[in-house]
Motif scaffolding. Structure first.
Motif, PDB file in Angstrom:
ATOM      1  N   MET A  74       0.805  -1.199   0.000  1.00 41.90           N
ATOM      2  CA  MET A  74       0.000   0.000   0.000  1.00 41.90           C
ATOM      3  C   MET A  74       0.843   1.256   0.000  1.00 41.90           C
ATOM      4  O   MET A  74       0.306   2.337   0.020  1.00 41.90           O
ATOM      5  CB  MET A  74      -0.948   0.005   1.194  1.00 41.90           C
ATOM      6  N   GLY A  75       2.126   1.111   0.016  1.00 37.52           N
ATOM      7  CA  GLY A  75       2.969   2.286  -0.050  1.00 37.52           C
ATOM      8  C   GLY A  75       3.372   2.793   1.314  1.00 37.52           C
ATOM      9  O   GLY A  75       3.541   2.036   2.254  1.00 37.52           O
ATOM     10  N   LYS A  76       3.505   4.108   1.408  1.00 37.28           N
ATOM     11  CA  LYS A  76       3.924   4.765   2.635  1.00 37.28           C
ATOM     12  C   LYS A  76       2.946   4.455   3.769  1.00 37.28           C
ATOM     13  O   LYS A  76       1.749   4.334   3.548  1.00 37.28           O
ATOM     14  CB  LYS A  76       3.950   6.271   2.384  1.00 37.28           C
ATOM     15  N   THR A  77       3.450   4.324   4.980  1.00 37.36           N
ATOM     16  CA  THR A  77       2.571   4.023   6.111  1.00 37.36           C
ATOM     17  C   THR A  77       2.604   5.139   7.139  1.00 37.36           C
ATOM     18  O   THR A  77       3.535   5.943   7.172  1.00 37.36           O
ATOM     19  CB  THR A  77       2.982   2.706   6.811  1.00 37.36           C
ATOM     20  N   ARG A  78       1.567   5.164   7.960  1.00 36.89           N
ATOM     21  CA  ARG A  78       1.528   6.046   9.116  1.00 36.89           C
ATOM     22  C   ARG A  78       0.634   5.380  10.155  1.00 36.89           C
ATOM     23  O   ARG A  78      -0.184   4.525   9.842  1.00 36.89           O
ATOM     24  CB  ARG A  78       1.065   7.441   8.771  1.00 36.89           C
ATOM     25  N   SER A  79       0.787   5.786  11.364  1.00 41.12           N
ATOM     26  CA  SER A  79       0.064   5.191  12.480  1.00 41.12           C
ATOM     27  C   SER A  79      -1.237   5.938  12.737  1.00 41.12           C
ATOM     28  O   SER A  79      -1.281   7.167  12.651  1.00 41.12           O
ATOM     29  CB  SER A  79       0.930   5.293  13.724  1.00 41.12           C
ATOM     30  N   ILE A  80      -2.298   5.168  13.057  1.00 43.31           N
ATOM     31  CA  ILE A  80      -3.554   5.771  13.504  1.00 43.31           C
ATOM     32  C   ILE A  80      -4.067   4.945  14.686  1.00 43.31           C
ATOM     33  O   ILE A  80      -3.700   3.782  14.850  1.00 43.31           O
ATOM     34  CB  ILE A  80      -4.622   5.819  12.382  1.00 43.31           C
ATOM     35  N   ASN A  81      -4.888   5.548  15.497  1.00 46.96           N
ATOM     36  CA  ASN A  81      -5.527   4.840  16.609  1.00 46.96           C
ATOM     37  C   ASN A  81      -6.998   4.676  16.285  1.00 46.96           C
ATOM     38  O   ASN A  81      -7.656   5.632  15.863  1.00 46.96           O
ATOM     39  CB  ASN A  81      -5.383   5.634  17.908  1.00 46.96           C
ATOM     40  N   VAL A  82      -7.512   3.453  16.460  1.00 46.67           N
ATOM     41  CA  VAL A  82      -8.928   3.200  16.218  1.00 46.67           C
ATOM     42  C   VAL A  82      -9.499   2.405  17.383  1.00 46.67           C
ATOM     43  O   VAL A  82      -8.791   1.644  18.037  1.00 46.67           O
ATOM     44  CB  VAL A  82      -9.171   2.427  14.900  1.00 46.67           C
ATOM     45  N   GLU A  83     -10.773   2.604  17.631  1.00 45.31           N
ATOM     46  CA  GLU A  83     -11.482   1.813  18.628  1.00 45.31           C
ATOM     47  C   GLU A  83     -12.297   0.769  17.879  1.00 45.31           C
ATOM     48  O   GLU A  83     -13.055   1.098  16.974  1.00 45.31           O
ATOM     49  CB  GLU A  83     -12.395   2.696  19.469  1.00 45.31           C
ATOM     50  N   LEU A  84     -12.095  -0.494  18.251  1.00 38.74           N
ATOM     51  CA  LEU A  84     -12.794  -1.601  17.605  1.00 38.74           C
ATOM     52  C   LEU A  84     -13.578  -2.386  18.652  1.00 38.74           C
ATOM     53  O   LEU A  84     -13.186  -2.435  19.821  1.00 38.74           O
ATOM     54  CB  LEU A  84     -11.795  -2.528  16.911  1.00 38.74           C
ATOM     55  N   SER A  85     -14.641  -3.022  18.206  1.00 43.17           N
ATOM     56  CA  SER A  85     -15.413  -3.847  19.129  1.00 43.17           C
ATOM     57  C   SER A  85     -14.581  -5.054  19.566  1.00 43.17           C
ATOM     58  O   SER A  85     -13.629  -5.455  18.880  1.00 43.17           O
ATOM     59  CB  SER A  85     -16.705  -4.322  18.457  1.00 43.17           C
ATOM     60  N   THR A  86     -14.949  -5.621  20.676  1.00 43.98           N
ATOM     61  CA  THR A  86     -14.252  -6.802  21.193  1.00 43.98           C
ATOM     62  C   THR A  86     -14.285  -7.926  20.167  1.00 43.98           C
ATOM     63  O   THR A  86     -13.281  -8.633  19.973  1.00 43.98           O
ATOM     64  CB  THR A  86     -14.904  -7.267  22.516  1.00 43.98           C
ATOM     65  N   GLU A  87     -15.413  -8.089  19.494  1.00 42.87           N
ATOM     66  CA  GLU A  87     -15.548  -9.160  18.502  1.00 42.87           C
ATOM     67  C   GLU A  87     -14.559  -8.973  17.350  1.00 42.87           C
ATOM     68  O   GLU A  87     -13.931  -9.930  16.900  1.00 42.87           O
ATOM     69  CB  GLU A  87     -16.983  -9.214  17.939  1.00 42.87           C
ATOM     70  N   VAL A  88     -14.426  -7.745  16.881  1.00 49.35           N
ATOM     71  CA  VAL A  88     -13.500  -7.466  15.776  1.00 49.35           C
ATOM     72  C   VAL A  88     -12.062  -7.719  16.218  1.00 49.35           C
ATOM     73  O   VAL A  88     -11.273  -8.324  15.489  1.00 49.35           O
ATOM     74  CB  VAL A  88     -13.688  -6.022  15.247  1.00 49.35           C
TER      75      VAL A  88
ATOM     76  N   GLU B 177      -2.491 -16.587   9.398  1.00 50.38           N
ATOM     77  CA  GLU B 177      -3.103 -16.098   8.152  1.00 50.38           C
ATOM     78  C   GLU B 177      -2.570 -14.711   7.782  1.00 50.38           C
ATOM     79  O   GLU B 177      -2.403 -14.399   6.606  1.00 50.38           O
ATOM     80  CB  GLU B 177      -4.623 -16.065   8.300  1.00 50.38           C
ATOM     81  N   TYR B 178      -2.318 -13.893   8.803  1.00 47.58           N
ATOM     82  CA  TYR B 178      -1.755 -12.564   8.610  1.00 47.58           C
ATOM     83  C   TYR B 178      -0.579 -12.397   9.561  1.00 47.58           C
ATOM     84  O   TYR B 178      -0.620 -12.885  10.693  1.00 47.58           O
ATOM     85  CB  TYR B 178      -2.800 -11.468   8.876  1.00 47.58           C
ATOM     86  N   PRO B 179       0.455 -11.671   9.139  1.00 48.23           N
ATOM     87  CA  PRO B 179       1.621 -11.499  10.002  1.00 48.23           C
ATOM     88  C   PRO B 179       1.388 -10.506  11.150  1.00 48.23           C
ATOM     89  O   PRO B 179       2.116 -10.526  12.136  1.00 48.23           O
ATOM     90  CB  PRO B 179       2.704 -10.987   9.054  1.00 48.23           C
ATOM     91  N   SER B 180       0.378  -9.660  11.017  1.00 47.70           N
ATOM     92  CA  SER B 180       0.108  -8.653  12.044  1.00 47.70           C
ATOM     93  C   SER B 180      -1.337  -8.180  11.919  1.00 47.70           C
ATOM     94  O   SER B 180      -1.987  -8.395  10.890  1.00 47.70           O
ATOM     95  CB  SER B 180       1.040  -7.452  11.867  1.00 47.70           C
ATOM     96  N   THR B 181      -1.814  -7.503  12.965  1.00 50.89           N
ATOM     97  CA  THR B 181      -3.163  -6.944  12.888  1.00 50.89           C
ATOM     98  C   THR B 181      -3.229  -5.864  11.801  1.00 50.89           C
ATOM     99  O   THR B 181      -4.235  -5.727  11.115  1.00 50.89           O
ATOM    100  CB  THR B 181      -3.614  -6.358  14.245  1.00 50.89           C
ATOM    101  N   ALA B 182      -2.138  -5.132  11.639  1.00 55.04           N
ATOM    102  CA  ALA B 182      -2.111  -4.102  10.594  1.00 55.04           C
ATOM    103  C   ALA B 182      -2.298  -4.737   9.215  1.00 55.04           C
ATOM    104  O   ALA B 182      -3.049  -4.215   8.378  1.00 55.04           O
ATOM    105  CB  ALA B 182      -0.808  -3.320  10.645  1.00 55.04           C
TER     106      ALA B 182
END
Length: 94
Positions: free
Chosen positions: A1-15, A27-32
């Motif tokens: 996706m190219g250049k990255t930057r950090s953001i903070n998000v609130e997600l439900s417990t289920e997500v 399946e994925y190397p990281s949550t990102a």
């Protein structure tokens, strides 16, 4: 996706549980990476919605024209229309 930057998000417990499970399974190397995959699916879905709308309008209308006896479009016009649509979709996705 190219250049990255950090953001903070609130997600439900289920997500969060789904993300953690996908990462734990390998399946994925990281949550990102999992979130990026989800965003790519959203972008793809938007493109599919555009395609569906095009089918439901332009193509259905054109078939009705043909059934009424209107002449078919010349192939060069069809190809130029398709090329323009493809470029528009690529520009929108990029």
């Amino acid at each position: 996706m190219g250049k990255t930057r950090s953001i903070n998000v609130e997600l439900s417990t289920e997500v969060i549980q789904v993300l953690e499970s996908r990462v734990a399974s390998g399946e994925y190397p990281s949550t990102a990476a999992a979130i990026e995959a989800a965003v790519r699916l959203l972008v793809q879905e938007d493109g599919d919605a555009d395609l569906q709308a095009w089918i439901e309008t332009d193509i259905v209308e054109r078939m009705a024209d043909v059934e009424r006896g209107d002449p078919l479009r010349p192939a060069d016009r069809v190809f130029s229309d398709l090329q323009a649509r493809h470029l528009k979709t690529r520009t929108k996705a990029g």
